[in-house]
Design an enzyme around this catalytic site. Structure first.
Site, PDB file in Angstrom:
ATOM      1  N   CYS A  10     -71.281 144.042  -1.680  1.00 16.71           N
ATOM      2  CA  CYS A  10     -69.712 144.316  -1.943  1.00 16.71           C
ATOM      3  C   CYS A  10     -69.683 144.664  -3.500  1.00 16.71           C
ATOM      4  O   CYS A  10     -70.374 145.445  -4.017  1.00 16.71           O
ATOM      5  CB  CYS A  10     -69.218 142.913  -1.800  1.00 16.71           C
TER       6      CYS A  10
ATOM      7  N   ASN B 280     -70.812 141.001  -5.820  1.00 13.48           N
ATOM      8  CA  ASN B 280     -71.731 140.052  -5.409  1.00 13.48           C
ATOM      9  C   ASN B 280     -71.681 138.841  -5.743  1.00 13.48           C
ATOM     10  O   ASN B 280     -72.735 138.187  -5.946  1.00 13.48           O
ATOM     11  CB  ASN B 280     -73.274 140.772  -5.971  1.00 13.48           C
TER      12      ASN B 280
ATOM     13  N   CYS C 137     -68.361 136.906  -4.113  1.00 10.34           N
ATOM     14  CA  CYS C 137     -67.608 136.481  -3.243  1.00 10.34           C
ATOM     15  C   CYS C 137     -68.028 137.027  -1.527  1.00 10.34           C
ATOM     16  O   CYS C 137     -68.559 135.955  -1.020  1.00 10.34           O
ATOM     17  CB  CYS C 137     -66.329 136.981  -3.446  1.00 10.34           C
ATOM     18  N   ARG C 138     -67.821 138.069  -1.298  1.00  9.54           N
ATOM     19  CA  ARG C 138     -68.371 138.561   0.204  1.00  9.54           C
ATOM     20  C   ARG C 138     -69.650 138.708   0.578  1.00  9.54           C
ATOM     21  O   ARG C 138     -70.257 137.925   1.327  1.00  9.54           O
ATOM     22  CB  ARG C 138     -67.605 140.129   0.458  1.00  9.54           C
ATOM     23  N   SER C 139     -70.315 139.385  -0.296  1.00 11.30           N
ATOM     24  CA  SER C 139     -71.783 139.799   0.326  1.00 11.30           C
ATOM     25  C   SER C 139     -72.678 138.536   0.132  1.00 11.30           C
ATOM     26  O   SER C 139     -73.649 138.433   1.044  1.00 11.30           O
ATOM     27  CB  SER C 139     -72.271 140.957  -0.678  1.00 11.30           C
TER      28      SER C 139
ATOM     29  N   ASP D 114     -61.183 141.871  -0.072  1.00 12.20           N
ATOM     30  CA  ASP D 114     -61.605 140.979  -1.400  1.00 12.20           C
ATOM     31  C   ASP D 114     -60.892 139.820  -1.546  1.00 12.20           C
ATOM     32  O   ASP D 114     -59.510 139.816  -1.845  1.00 12.20           O
ATOM     33  CB  ASP D 114     -61.404 142.387  -2.255  1.00 12.20           C
TER      34      ASP D 114
HETATM   35  P1  4NP Z   1     -66.783 140.565  -4.201  1.00 14.55           P
HETATM   36  O1  4NP Z   1     -65.282 140.231  -5.051  1.00 14.55           O
HETATM   37  O2  4NP Z   1     -66.670 141.941  -4.391  1.00 14.55           O
HETATM   38  O3  4NP Z   1     -66.496 140.068  -2.700  1.00 14.55           O
HETATM   39  O4  4NP Z   1     -67.959 139.816  -4.792  1.00 14.55           O
HETATM   40  C1  4NP Z   1     -65.113 140.537  -6.279  1.00 14.55           C
HETATM   41  C2  4NP Z   1     -65.604 139.851  -7.321  1.00 14.55           C
HETATM   42  C3  4NP Z   1     -65.405 140.013  -8.754  1.00 14.55           C
HETATM   43  C4  4NP Z   1     -64.301 141.163  -8.968  1.00 14.55           C
HETATM   44  C5  4NP Z   1     -63.921 141.784  -8.035  1.00 14.55           C
HETATM   45  C6  4NP Z   1     -64.271 141.534  -6.545  1.00 14.55           C
HETATM   46  N1  4NP Z   1     -64.029 141.316 -10.278  1.00 14.55           N
HETATM   47  O5  4NP Z   1     -63.096 142.472 -10.384  1.00 14.55           O
HETATM   48  O6  4NP Z   1     -64.728 140.735 -11.298  1.00 14.55           O
END
Ligand code: 4NP
Length: 145
Positions: free
Chosen positions: A3, A6, A8-10, A117
């Site tokens: 993602c 790294n 939240c989702r992955s 997201d």
């Molecule tokens: P992820 O979510 O891609 O599912 O881990 C996010 C985590 C952090 C951010 C964006 C999306 N950020 O902008 O810091």
């Protein structure tokens, strides 16, 4: 499982797929296309969502996707279309490009969709993401049974 951050989702996707596959036969890992959170634990909301479903992801640490991942992994699942294109742009040839798939294309219910997201949303978003990821991982598990 890849993602953006790294966290939240992955990490959830990694935990779910690991729980569904034999660790002696499959190596599952996750990474982010961005480096903002390298070295951090998964977001607490992901940790708690996984825990509610009996999966412990608290030992994971974020890392950035690197070009050698194309050599070390047979399949690279992108959580959303932006991640998909970002990963593809790092591939050195067609063989590497073909390893990259949109995760939800494994699922009939969510085919061709991105995993939303959940970072800026509320806690409900994480459970919705969990259900989407679990559906796709169930299909991956069935492929290899
Ligand atoms: P992820 O979510 O891609 O599912 O881990 C996010 C985590 C952090 C951010 C964006 C999306 N950020 O902008 O810091």
């Amino acid at each position: 499982m890849v993602c953006l951050g790294n966290i939240c989702r992955s990490p959830l996707a990694e935990g779910i797929l690991k729980s569904r596959l034999d660790p002696n036969l499959f190596y599952v890992d996750s990474a982010g296309t961005a480096a903002y959170h390298v070295g951090e634990k998964p977001d607490n909301r992901s940790i708690l969502t996984a825990k509610r479903h009996g999966i412990d992801i608290s030992n994971q640490r974020a890392r950035k996707f690197i070009k050698s991942d194309f050599i070390n992994f047979d399949v690279i699942y992108a959580m959303d279309k932006e991640n998909f294109h970002d990963i593809i742009s790092l591939a050195k040839d067609d063989f590497q490009q073909r390893k990259v798939k949109l995760l939800l294309n494994e699922s009939k219910l969510f085919s061709n969709k991105s995993v939303p997201d959940p970072y800026y949303g509320g806690d409900d978003g994480f459970e919705d993401v969990y259900q989407m990821l679990d559906q796709a991982c169930e299909m991956i598990e069935k492929k290899y049974l």
